[in-house]
Structure formats: structure tokens, C-alpha cells
Design a protein around this motif. Structure first.
Motif, PDB file in Angstrom:
ATOM      1  N   THR A  99       4.886  -7.460   2.597  1.00 51.19           N
ATOM      2  CA  THR A  99       5.930  -7.482   1.559  1.00 51.19           C
ATOM      3  C   THR A  99       5.350  -7.918   0.216  1.00 51.19           C
ATOM      4  O   THR A  99       5.602  -7.289  -0.810  1.00 51.19           O
ATOM      5  CB  THR A  99       7.077  -8.424   1.973  1.00 51.19           C
ATOM      6  N   TYR A 101       2.170  -7.861  -0.739  1.00 46.78           N
ATOM      7  CA  TYR A 101       1.192  -6.862  -1.175  1.00 46.78           C
ATOM      8  C   TYR A 101       1.899  -5.707  -1.881  1.00 46.78           C
ATOM      9  O   TYR A 101       1.483  -5.264  -2.952  1.00 46.78           O
ATOM     10  CB  TYR A 101       0.398  -6.366   0.043  1.00 46.78           C
ATOM     11  N   ARG A 102       2.997  -5.234  -1.290  1.00 48.49           N
ATOM     12  CA  ARG A 102       3.758  -4.125  -1.895  1.00 48.49           C
ATOM     13  C   ARG A 102       4.380  -4.543  -3.214  1.00 48.49           C
ATOM     14  O   ARG A 102       4.430  -3.764  -4.165  1.00 48.49           O
ATOM     15  CB  ARG A 102       4.822  -3.635  -0.923  1.00 48.49           C
ATOM     16  N   LYS A 105       1.698  -4.545  -5.784  1.00 48.62           N
ATOM     17  CA  LYS A 105       1.307  -3.175  -6.085  1.00 48.62           C
ATOM     18  C   LYS A 105       2.311  -2.539  -7.050  1.00 48.62           C
ATOM     19  O   LYS A 105       1.925  -1.880  -8.016  1.00 48.62           O
ATOM     20  CB  LYS A 105       1.226  -2.376  -4.783  1.00 48.62           C
ATOM     21  N   ARG A 106       3.610  -2.752  -6.790  1.00 50.27           N
ATOM     22  CA  ARG A 106       4.647  -2.230  -7.687  1.00 50.27           C
ATOM     23  C   ARG A 106       4.517  -2.855  -9.075  1.00 50.27           C
ATOM     24  O   ARG A 106       4.658  -2.188 -10.094  1.00 50.27           O
ATOM     25  CB  ARG A 106       6.039  -2.500  -7.117  1.00 50.27           C
TER      26      ARG A 106
END
Length: 196
Positions: A99, A101-102, A105-106
């Protein structure tokens, strides 16, 4: 409270197994946190190390570690014991790392879209990770996230392949195959045998 109830409630949490602590915590939580605190004392450093290796920085690792500890605090009463506590704990950790990491990234994509330098806002310097771990961290950067997580769970959390497969929702043979391929890639980077 009667004398026998007082005697029954006193115990040294360091003398109990994880399973005994989990059982006590399930019944004690919200009244006392002695068993829960011992469980977290046992795993907090490794949790942090797993998060730091996966996420690549200590700030996010600390945040995720705290979030995992809160989820364990609130979820322990419903823990059914179908898997070992350690497996359940690292499953929560894995999901929280994914979660985070995403989310990062966003955030990087948004900063790129706004033409900002993502380095100036996103992460603190990698120098914050202890020098002893920099070599492994540098190697893990070149491994895809799933394989990196398998390596981290195997080497840092010291989990068995079956536990890793359960946490990552992969088959046992797929987990072993990905592990072997990731090790082979690391061997190629190092130019010498990489032992377990």
C-alpha cells in the motif's frame, strides 16, 4: 479481585511462546496490553528492517511499522490461529508495504506530471539506512518488487517458503522459483556465489 485471580493474572511475558502470548492478548486486550507489548517487542526490529528494505527509506518504514502494530492491536482479538502468528504478522506487513509503495509511486507520478523534482520532496537520503545494510539494499534496487519481497521475507524475516507463499498468495513452487531466479540475478550482480 480475589487473591487467586491476582495470581492467575501475573505472569512474565518473556517466558511465554508467541502462541501463549497471542492467546493471552486476545483475552486481555483493551484491559491490559502486557502480552501484546511483548509480541511487538519481539518483532518490532525485524518488522522495521523488512519495511526499510522493501520501501527503501526509514521514514516510510517507521510509518508502516507503526501502522502494522496498530492493525495487530486492533486485529488480535479476531486472530483465529489458522496460521502461525508470525505468518499473520508478516502478511499484514507485506500488505501495508505494498500500500505504501503504491502511494509513493502515485505521488512520484503526480510530481513528475507537475514538473517538480521528485527527489526534493519524496524521500530522505539513503544514507539514513545503516552502512552494513547498504550493500544488500543497493543490490535489491535492481530486483523487481515481488522477488525483492520474497528475498526480504526469507533473509530478514527468516520465514519458511510455505509461510512466504501464504503471505504473498503464491503457490509454493512459484515462490521457490522466483526466489531462485532472484538469487541468480544477485549472483550475477555480485560475480560470486551468494549463499543462504
Amino acid at each position: 479481585m480475589s487473591e487467586s485471580a491476582l495470581t492467575r493474572n501475573r505472569y512474565n511475558p518473556r517466558e511465554l511462546s508467541d502462541e501463549e502470548l497471542v492467546e493471552r492478548a486476545r483475552h486481555e486486550l483493551l484491559h491490559t496490553t502486557l502480552a501484546y507489548e511483548e509480541l511487538m517487542r519481539r518483532y518490532q526490529r525485524t518488522l522495521f528492517n523488512v519495511c526499510a528494505r522493501y520501501l527503501g527509506n526509514e521514514r516510510d518504514a517507521d510509518d508502516v511499522t507503526q501502522e502494522v502494530m496498530l492493525k495487530v492491536l486492533h486485529g488480535l482479538r479476531n486472530f483465529e490461529g489458522k496460521s502461525r502468528f508470525k505468518t499473520w504478522l508478516y502478511s499484514i506487513t507485506y500488505n501495508e508495504c505494498i500500500t505504501q509503495y503504491r502511494k509513493e509511486k502515485r505521488k512520484r507520478r503526480l510530481l513528475d506530471a507537475l514538473s517538480l523534482d521528485p527527489q526534493e520532496e519524496v524521500v530522505q537520503p539513503r544514507e539514513s539506512i545503516p552502512a552494513a545494510s547498504k550493500g544488500l539494499d543497493a543490490l535489491l534496487v535492481n530486483v523487481n518488487p515481488i522477488d525483492r519481497e520474497i528475498l526480504v521475507l526469507r533473509f530478514v524475516a527468516e520465514l519458511e517458503f510455505q509461510e512466504i507463499a501464504e503471505i504473498m498468495h503464491l503457490g509454493l513452487s512459484a515462490t521457490k522459483m522466483r526466489y531462485k531466479r532472484a538469487l541468480d540475478k544477485l549472483r550475477d550482480q555480485l560475480g560470486n556465489p551468494f549463499s543462504e
